[in-house]
Write an enzyme that holds these catalytic residues in place. Structure first.
Site, PDB file in Angstrom:
ATOM      1  N   GLU A 126     -15.591   4.753 -43.075  1.00  0.00           N
ATOM      2  CA  GLU A 126     -15.892   5.838 -44.158  1.00  0.00           C
ATOM      3  C   GLU A 126     -15.895   5.154 -45.529  1.00  0.00           C
ATOM      4  O   GLU A 126     -16.964   5.708 -46.324  1.00  0.00           O
ATOM      5  CB  GLU A 126     -14.933   6.950 -44.237  1.00  0.00           C
ATOM      6  CG  GLU A 126     -14.872   7.824 -42.652  1.00  0.00           C
ATOM      7  CD  GLU A 126     -16.311   8.470 -42.679  1.00  0.00           C
ATOM      8  OE1 GLU A 126     -16.853   8.864 -43.452  1.00  0.00           O
ATOM      9  OE2 GLU A 126     -16.771   8.275 -41.569  1.00  0.00           O
TER      10      GLU A 126
ATOM     11  N   SER B 242     -33.294  23.976  -2.674  1.00  0.00           N
ATOM     12  CA  SER B 242     -34.821  24.540  -2.619  1.00  0.00           C
ATOM     13  C   SER B 242     -34.973  25.549  -3.550  1.00  0.00           C
ATOM     14  O   SER B 242     -36.210  26.164  -3.679  1.00  0.00           O
ATOM     15  CB  SER B 242     -34.744  25.371  -1.090  1.00  0.00           C
ATOM     16  OG  SER B 242     -35.006  24.019  -0.216  1.00  0.00           O
TER      17      SER B 242
END
Length: 791
Positions: A167, A441
């Site tokens: 940072e 399916s």
């Protein structure tokens, strides 16, 4: 008489201001003291003193008016510089002196918030409500040991250095703000780059004030407070306060809470590698579970630590990415009746919109969800009823119901909130509604959508014979769907789930990518769009197998687009968000959908209507029933268990996943019943599970409960696309002897290397007993030959 003495010209009394000489162009001394050019004349004299001839450039008289003087080039140049000097003086005052004075004034007016006050600000509960406004529950802020505030000197050096590297590498030397960083931030904003200029001190102030507004006023005050903070506190106190208040994701404010949430250890025991992971997440706490992002940030922080001599290169070379504990094992920060799975989905959705949990706590936000309390209760009761008497401890389940008109999730069941781990400890259960599985399916509905988008109709015919060969590979049907005849319509193939037809359709007509596109258009959220689904770019997608996986939420949302007549509404859990002052942040209660399958709304509606026409026939074929007085449509799906040589012979018939997805015009529901990975599941009678045996009845029960008392609904009628199935003479399916009809449909086919015209026997071969090729487990794209019935 003595004549009076006349005064000398220079001793004359000055004329009155009303004298015309003052109002005109004449002056008794030959110049006008109010004329700016008077200054230029003095400048010229000064230049003459340096050697210039002040008479070299006498101004010429204007031909039209000899009273007006034309400036010489030298005079014009001097005049320009005079203007520039004055502008520079003004700019210096405006941009340096005035801001300096304002900064001093601001400095004495502002106060630096303490970490205790920040912790208190972060402690407001988040309120959740059902769609009808009734209370759902509250998310309490972290408390107790998980909110322990470290004292100066208790933060390990490895943690501090990791945060500096991530940072603010100049933290130890800057005065609260970094001019170079600010200039870089300005440059990035102008050029479209990334990266801000905030120091750790500034980030603390921003967090303390809970002000994210991108305004100059906020930034100005932030700078003053940051500078004052650095004058009043030591660097050790500042970094400690920062690490006690910053948000790390997983609901963890502060380094101590984060260390527990990610590694189940106190912060003082964090290694440099673990500290780097946490430090890297500060910029993107909402992406904490994105391993690619976390790895990228960890790598950056580790490299920066080496660059700043905070980590030996040898230790960096030997370091590996630290694996956090699963998020589900991190103990929740609240209790009560609120479903943890719903809570997590709500928080995830808001984090994706920029409202992380820390911000929600600071604002004391109120969240109105899309969950219908009655529907939620019905979903839980239907699942419990469907699972009653089941003896297979490996069977899991999920149910998601979506409103086609809004996209709101009205009911959500992902399994129990809490389970026991291998050590017998209580841990948060996995959300099976948000974990992808092979859809089997049930995915054929998207094959249909892609086919119809091409202008092809349900009356088109394919060879639906069993045991067809494609590129040397065998594709099988089975059971009552073992053969649909050599001229099988797409409509009939959908009804009986004939695998050979859909495999042929995708391989030779639609191709793979359009099927994936149709699924995305319908609402299946893939990983690249922030979802969980993966649509494999191979032929296995035709039958919902291989690398193609989706979640129950995806399937409910995708089928909701068919129910909504081709209009896609993005699935969501949050209807409205308001802050503690009841100010609305956003409201999505109104439908915001758009045509899914075509820019033309009528065309999209026609495609969806044709899919519905095909899926309506599946319900009675699967021996399921629509809610009384309502029309419905849907599709089952199953994924076969990957048989191993060491397994009992009875496992050859077992299945690992099963689905039932269906809808009425007002609700779309997906039910998944399966296992954690590849497991041979059985029902309470010891038989394999199918889409129509457990998932189907759960779906039927929920739909019946939900639709009871609601006005009767029917699907809108649309014109058939392409060849109408009703104009094609039906063919009689050839059913093989019972001994050759295995009972279910696995869904992965080997990926062909080069699409060619399929080679197949002129007449279907009827085996006297099933053959069992080697098959991989669910989620693979290796050979898995369909040979089971899946209506």
């Amino acid at each position: 008489m003595v004549r009076p003495v006349e005064p000398e010209p220079y001793e004359r009394e000055p004329d009155l201001i009303t004298h015309h000489a003052h109002n005109g162009t004449e002056h008794p001394y030959g110049y006008d003291p109010y004329d700016d050019r008077y200054d230029d004349r003095h400048d010229d004299v000064a230049f003459a003193a340096e050697g210039d001839d002040q008479y070299d450039d006498e101004p010429a008289e204007d031909e039209e008016d000899d009273k007006k003087k034309v400036l010489t080039p030298k005079q014009r140049k001097k005049r320009r510089w005079k203007i520039i000097r004055r502008v520079l003086y003004a700019m210096f005052g405006l941009f340096v002196v005035v801001p300096a004075i304002a900064f001093v004034i601001t400095y004495f007016l502002v106060d630096v918030p303490s970490q205790e006050s920040v912790a208190s600000l972060q402690s407001q509960p988040i309120t959740l409500m059902y769609a009808d406004g009734s209370p759902m529950g509250k998310i309490a802020p972290a408390s107790g040991g998980s909110r322990y505030l470290l004292q100066p000197g208790e933060v390990p050096e490895a943690v501090k250095h990791a945060v500096y590297a991530a940072e603010d590498s100049s933290f130890e030397t800057n005065s609260g703000f970094d001019i170079g960083g600010i200039l870089r931030a300005v440059y990035n904003n102008v050029t479209g780059g990334q990266g801000g200029g905030s120091t750790i001190s500034q980030q603390y102030i921003k967090k303390a004030t809970a002000n994210e507004a991108p305004t100059l006023t906020r930034k100005w005050t932030e700078l003053a407070k940051s500078f004052k903070m650095n004058n009043q506190m030591s660097k050790e106190e500042i970094i400690t306060a920062y690490l006690n208040t910053i948000y790390f994701g997983r609901g963890a404010n502060g380094i101590e809470a984060a260390s527990q949430a990610y590694f189940k250890k106190p912060a003082k025991e964090l290694s440099a590698s673990e500290a780097s992971l946490l430090a890297g997440l500060i910029q993107g706490p909402s992406r904490s579970e994105n391993e690619a992002y976390a790895t990228k940030r960890w790598t950056f922080v580790m490299d920066q630590m080496v660059a700043n001599n905070w980590l030996p290169p040898a230790e960096r070379a030997a370091a590996t990415f630290p694996k956090p504990i699963p998020k589900a094992q991190a103990k929740a920060d609240d209790a009560g009746t609120l479903s943890l799975h719903i809570r997590n989905r709500v928080i995830d959705e808001l984090e994706a919109r920029g409202y992380d949990q820390d911000r929600l706590h600071q604002g004391g936000f109120k969240i109105t969800t899309t969950i219908d309390p009655k529907a939620q209760k019905m979903a839980e009761e239907s699942v419990a009823e469907g699972m009653k008497g089941q003896t297979d401890e490996n069977i899991l389940n999920a149910l998601v119901a979506v409103d086609p008109k809004s996209g709101g999730v009205v009911a959500y069941w992902g399994g129990p909130d809490w389970t026991k781990n291998e050590q017998g400890q209580d841990v948060q259960g996995l959300d099976w509604a948000n974990i992808p599985h092979n859809p089997g399916s049930s995915f054929k509905a998207f094959d249909l959508a892609a086919f119809l988008k091409m202008g092809k109709g349900l009356g088109e015919t394919f060879d639906g014979s069993n045991n067809r060969k494609f590129d040397g590979r065998t594709v099988r049907n089975a059971g009552e769907s073992s053969s649909c005849g050599t001229d099988c319509t797409v409509s009939r193939a959908t009804e009986i789930s004939a695998n050979t037809v859909f495999y042929d359709m995708v391989r030779n007509v639609t191709k793979v990518d359009p099927v994936a596109d149709a699924a995305r258009e319908a609402g299946v959220m893939t990983v690249d769009k922030g979802g969980k689904a993966k649509l494999s770019p191979d032929i296995n997608i035709a039958l919902g197998g291989g690398g193609t996986v989706t979640t129950a939420e995806d399937m409910a949302a995708g089928f909701a687009t068919f129910a909504g007549e081709g209009v896609r509404q993005k699935q969501h859990f949050v209807s409205k968000l308001t802050n503690a002052q009841d100010e609305v942040e956003f409201d999505e209660s109104a439908p915001q959908g758009s045509p899914a399958f075509s820019d033309d709304a009528d065309k999209s509606k026609q495609i969806a209507g044709n899919v519905t026409d095909a899926l309506e026939k599946v319900i009675p074929y699967s021996k399921l029933k629509c809610p009384t007085g309502h029309e419905c449509a849907g599709k089952t799906g199953t994924q076969q268990y990957d048989f191993k040589d060491s397994d009992p012979a009875s496992y050859r018939d077992r299945n690992a996943q099963s689905w039932m997805v269906g809808y009425t015009p007002s609700i779309s529901t997906a039910v998944w019943v399966g296992g954690d990975g590849n497991k041979p599941l059985h029902d309470k009678g010891g038989k394999p599970i199918y889409g129509k045996t457990i998932a189907g009845p759960i779906w039927e029960d929920f739909m019946s409960r939900y639709m009871t008392g609601k006005p009767s609904e029917k699907f809108g009628k649309v014109k058939a696309i392409g060849k109408d199935a009703r104009s094609v003479p039906s063919t009689t399916a050839q059913r093989p002897p019972p001994s050759s009809a295995p009972p279910e449909t696995p869904t992965s086919i080997p990926t062909p290397t080069t699409p060619t015209t399929p080679t197949e026997p002129t007449e279907p071969t009827k085996p006297t007993k099933p053959t069992w090729p080697t098959r991989p487990g669910p989620g693979t794209s290796d050979p898995l030959f369909p040979n089971r019935e899946d209506p």
